[in-house]
Design a protein around this motif. Structure first.
Motif, PDB file in Angstrom:
ATOM      1  N   PRO A 176      95.670   3.834   9.494  1.00 45.07           N
ATOM      2  CA  PRO A 176      96.862   3.030   9.948  1.00 45.07           C
ATOM      3  C   PRO A 176      96.813   2.318  11.297  1.00 45.07           C
ATOM      4  CG  PRO A 176      96.510   5.262  10.682  1.00 45.07           C
ATOM      5  CD  PRO A 176      95.450   5.163   9.806  1.00 45.07           C
ATOM      6  N   GLY A 177      95.345   1.983  11.407  1.00 45.55           N
ATOM      7  CA  GLY A 177      95.026   1.197  12.599  1.00 45.55           C
ATOM      8  C   GLY A 177      95.224   1.898  13.963  1.00 45.55           C
ATOM      9  N   ALA A 194      93.056   6.827  12.366  1.00 48.24           N
ATOM     10  CA  ALA A 194      92.444   5.652  12.017  1.00 48.24           C
ATOM     11  C   ALA A 194      91.062   5.749  12.058  1.00 48.24           C
ATOM     12  CB  ALA A 194      93.017   4.334  12.801  1.00 48.24           C
ATOM     13  N   TYR A 195      90.122   6.573  13.152  1.00 45.76           N
ATOM     14  CA  TYR A 195      89.010   6.614  13.060  1.00 45.76           C
ATOM     15  C   TYR A 195      88.466   7.509  11.801  1.00 45.76           C
ATOM     16  CZ  TYR A 195      84.413   8.131  14.965  1.00 45.76           C
ATOM     17  OH  TYR A 195      83.122   8.338  15.234  1.00 45.76           O
ATOM     18  N   LYS A 196      89.319   8.285  11.368  1.00 39.17           N
ATOM     19  CA  LYS A 196      88.367   8.877  10.015  1.00 39.17           C
ATOM     20  C   LYS A 196      88.693   7.827   8.902  1.00 39.17           C
ATOM     21  CE  LYS A 196      90.575  13.678  10.998  1.00 39.17           C
ATOM     22  NZ  LYS A 196      91.616  14.799  10.761  1.00 39.17           N
ATOM     23  N   ALA A 197      89.690   6.967   8.817  1.00 43.09           N
ATOM     24  CA  ALA A 197      89.559   6.112   7.643  1.00 43.09           C
ATOM     25  C   ALA A 197      88.582   5.005   7.928  1.00 43.09           C
ATOM     26  CB  ALA A 197      91.164   5.190   7.885  1.00 43.09           C
ATOM     27  N   LEU A 198      87.900   4.691   9.238  1.00 44.63           N
ATOM     28  CA  LEU A 198      87.105   4.062   9.524  1.00 44.63           C
ATOM     29  C   LEU A 198      85.661   4.404   9.016  1.00 44.63           C
ATOM     30  CD1 LEU A 198      85.723   1.111  10.658  1.00 44.63           C
ATOM     31  CD2 LEU A 198      85.799   2.454  13.051  1.00 44.63           C
ATOM     32  N   LEU A 199      85.463   5.576   9.408  1.00 48.99           N
ATOM     33  CA  LEU A 199      84.494   6.346   9.068  1.00 48.99           C
ATOM     34  C   LEU A 199      84.199   6.433   7.433  1.00 48.99           C
ATOM     35  CD1 LEU A 199      84.064   9.206  11.394  1.00 48.99           C
ATOM     36  CD2 LEU A 199      82.870   7.352  11.556  1.00 48.99           C
ATOM     37  N   LEU A 200      85.224   6.726   6.850  1.00 45.82           N
ATOM     38  CA  LEU A 200      85.249   6.872   5.271  1.00 45.82           C
ATOM     39  C   LEU A 200      84.891   5.472   4.661  1.00 45.82           C
ATOM     40  CD1 LEU A 200      85.857   8.592   2.836  1.00 45.82           C
ATOM     41  CD2 LEU A 200      88.321   7.540   2.847  1.00 45.82           C
ATOM     42  N   HIS A 201      85.327   4.390   5.363  1.00 46.98           N
ATOM     43  CA  HIS A 201      85.054   2.907   4.854  1.00 46.98           C
ATOM     44  C   HIS A 201      83.471   2.732   5.012  1.00 46.98           C
ATOM     45  CE1 HIS A 201      85.290  -1.372   3.989  1.00 46.98           C
ATOM     46  NE2 HIS A 201      84.738  -1.395   5.415  1.00 46.98           N
ATOM     47  N   ILE A 202      82.999   3.077   6.199  1.00 52.58           N
ATOM     48  CA  ILE A 202      81.405   2.829   6.563  1.00 52.58           C
ATOM     49  C   ILE A 202      80.777   3.859   5.499  1.00 52.58           C
ATOM     50  CG2 ILE A 202      79.795   3.082   8.029  1.00 52.58           C
ATOM     51  CD1 ILE A 202      81.959   2.611  10.391  1.00 52.58           C
ATOM     52  N   ARG A 203      81.199   4.956   5.194  1.00 50.65           N
ATOM     53  CA  ARG A 203      80.373   5.977   4.495  1.00 50.65           C
ATOM     54  C   ARG A 203      80.333   5.492   3.023  1.00 50.65           C
ATOM     55  NH1 ARG A 203      83.240  10.224   5.139  1.00 50.65           N
ATOM     56  NH2 ARG A 203      82.484  10.484   7.314  1.00 50.65           N
ATOM     57  N   ALA A 302      77.700   0.479  12.731  1.00 53.67           N
ATOM     58  CA  ALA A 302      78.934   0.075  12.250  1.00 53.67           C
ATOM     59  C   ALA A 302      79.993   0.370  12.997  1.00 53.67           C
ATOM     60  CB  ALA A 302      78.811   0.510  10.890  1.00 53.67           C
ATOM     61  N   GLY A 303      80.350   1.656  13.560  1.00 54.97           N
ATOM     62  CA  GLY A 303      81.541   2.056  14.307  1.00 54.97           C
ATOM     63  C   GLY A 303      81.460   1.102  15.588  1.00 54.97           C
ATOM     64  N   ILE A 304      80.517   1.037  16.312  1.00 50.81           N
ATOM     65  CA  ILE A 304      80.847   0.326  17.491  1.00 50.81           C
ATOM     66  C   ILE A 304      80.834  -1.162  17.391  1.00 50.81           C
ATOM     67  CG2 ILE A 304      79.279   1.971  18.969  1.00 50.81           C
ATOM     68  CD1 ILE A 304      77.036  -0.129  19.096  1.00 50.81           C
ATOM     69  N   HIS A 305      80.319  -1.775  16.356  1.00 48.92           N
ATOM     70  CA  HIS A 305      80.451  -3.222  16.110  1.00 48.92           C
ATOM     71  C   HIS A 305      81.911  -3.301  15.438  1.00 48.92           C
ATOM     72  CE1 HIS A 305      76.735  -5.381  16.451  1.00 48.92           C
ATOM     73  NE2 HIS A 305      76.199  -4.176  16.349  1.00 48.92           N
ATOM     74  N   HIS A 306      82.473  -2.605  14.750  1.00 46.05           N
ATOM     75  CA  HIS A 306      83.773  -2.632  14.447  1.00 46.05           C
ATOM     76  C   HIS A 306      84.964  -2.559  15.617  1.00 46.05           C
ATOM     77  CE1 HIS A 306      87.483  -2.271  11.646  1.00 46.05           C
ATOM     78  NE2 HIS A 306      88.040  -1.651  12.476  1.00 46.05           N
ATOM     79  N   LEU A 307      84.669  -1.730  16.409  1.00 45.29           N
ATOM     80  CA  LEU A 307      85.723  -1.426  17.638  1.00 45.29           C
ATOM     81  C   LEU A 307      85.470  -2.515  18.391  1.00 45.29           C
ATOM     82  CD1 LEU A 307      85.764   1.471  16.643  1.00 45.29           C
ATOM     83  CD2 LEU A 307      85.883   2.320  19.184  1.00 45.29           C
ATOM     84  N   SER A 308      83.967  -2.921  18.782  1.00 50.31           N
ATOM     85  CA  SER A 308      84.188  -4.050  19.734  1.00 50.31           C
ATOM     86  C   SER A 308      84.461  -5.448  19.217  1.00 50.31           C
ATOM     87  CB  SER A 308      82.488  -4.241  20.204  1.00 50.31           C
ATOM     88  OG  SER A 308      81.650  -4.432  19.186  1.00 50.31           O
TER      89      SER A 308
END
Length: 325
Positions: A176-177, A194-203, A302-308
């Motif tokens: 949900p952003g 939103a962080y859970k969704a991001l991790l699922l996408h990366i995984r 991947a996580g920090i590159h998405h956030l930054s």
């Protein structure tokens, strides 16, 4: 009574004055400097998080090398393992109607499973790329959180207005952003939807942190090793046919001679076999290690590159602050 009335009058005037105080007006140029400082803080946090990830990945590499040397290579090159693998090859060939390619593929898969069980899983009890992804992203958020309050103080921006700015900065795009404010105040970060969704996408990315051991380099090592074992068994099988043709007594002598010769040969070849296997495994592992560090869509960064990327992208849009009424 007159004194009490005067006191009440003064109190009302004071309260009225407080209620009508206008919000502090921050110039557009000040907001621009604030945004520049937030972007600089995000870049510094990203750099420090990358160093954190590199140190963690170096440690993981050392553990994998050690576990490979201590457990997998001695297991693979031992006489009894070779005999057991020969039995498995016989069964695979029988199931495949004697065809070589399916037999090689099945044995390669078995070797990959053994590497997973004997090396990667034990090391993962301590650390692995997915854990490093989590810790690196959390490290980035902590570093950013430590730097932002000083920016508001340096430019004289009231807390309420600074929080409004943080709420307007997107940090996670996955539904949900989440805003930068939400990310900074999520305790713990892992519980933020939103962080859970991001991790699922990366995984879910191919050859990502969750399934990197399916790397083609690792598969190729297993395929080559399997093919060699199948060829060895084919040679042994030819000797068995000869022994059967010359009769039981002589055949038994030939079979025992072949078994003894095979054992001696494998013992003599063991140092060379172990060295070659170690070289092949390390080369495949090194390549995948580099991919996990370099790839910004599926690696440990991947996580920090998405956030930054989201934060710095949002800061490119000028702020139009609207005070709450």
């Amino acid at each position: 009574m007159a004194s009490l009335r005067n006191l009440l009058f003064v109190l009302l005037l004071t309260l009225g004055g407080c209620a009508s105080d206008p919000p502090v007006q921050i110039a557009a140029s000040t907001w621009q400097r604030v945004d520049n400082d937030i972007a600089a803080a995000a870049q510094t946090a990203r750099s420090q998080a990358s160093e954190h990830a590199l140190a963690a990945m170096d440690r993981w590499m050392d553990l994998v090398y050690r576990q490979t040397d201590d457990e997998f290579i001695p297991w693979f090159s031992s006489y009894w393992t070779q005999q057991w693998l020969s039995i498995k090859v016989s069964w695979y060939k029988l199931s495949a109607g004697g065809e070589k390619d399916p037999t090689v593929s099945r044995l390669a898969l078995y070797l990959q499973e053994q590497y997973q069980d004997r090396v990667l899983q034990p090391v993962a009890e301590d650390t692995d790329p997915e854990q490093i992804l989590h810790s690196t992203t959390a490290f980035y958020v902590r570093q950013l959180d430590q730097r932002l309050p000083a920016i508001a103080r340096r430019h004289g921006v009231p807390d309420e207005q600074f929080e409004q700015r943080l709420k307007a900065i997107k940090a996670i795009d996955q539904a949900p952003g989440a805003s930068l404010y939400q990310v900074l105040h999520a305790k713990p970060l892992a519980e933020l939807p939103a962080y859970k969704a991001l991790l699922l996408h990366i995984r879910s990315e191919p050859r990502g942190v969750g399934n990197w051991s399916d790397d083609p380099g690792m598969s190729l090592v297993a395929q080559r090793t399997s093919a060699r074992l199948v060829d060895d068994l084919t040679t042994s099988g030819a000797a068995s046919l000869v022994s059967a043709a010359v009769g039981s007594t002589a055949g038994m002598g030939i079979s025992l001679g072949v078994a003894l010769f095979t054992a001696i040969s494998r013992a003599n070849e063991r140092p060379e076999t172990e060295a070659q296997l170690r070289t092949n495994l390390n080369a495949a592992f090194d390549e995948e290690w580099l991919q996990l560090m370099r790839r910004t869509d599926r690696g440990v960064l991947a996580g920090i590159h998405h956030l930054s990327g989201q934060i710095e992208g949002s800061l490119s849009v000028p702020l139009r602050y609207q005070p709450a009424h």
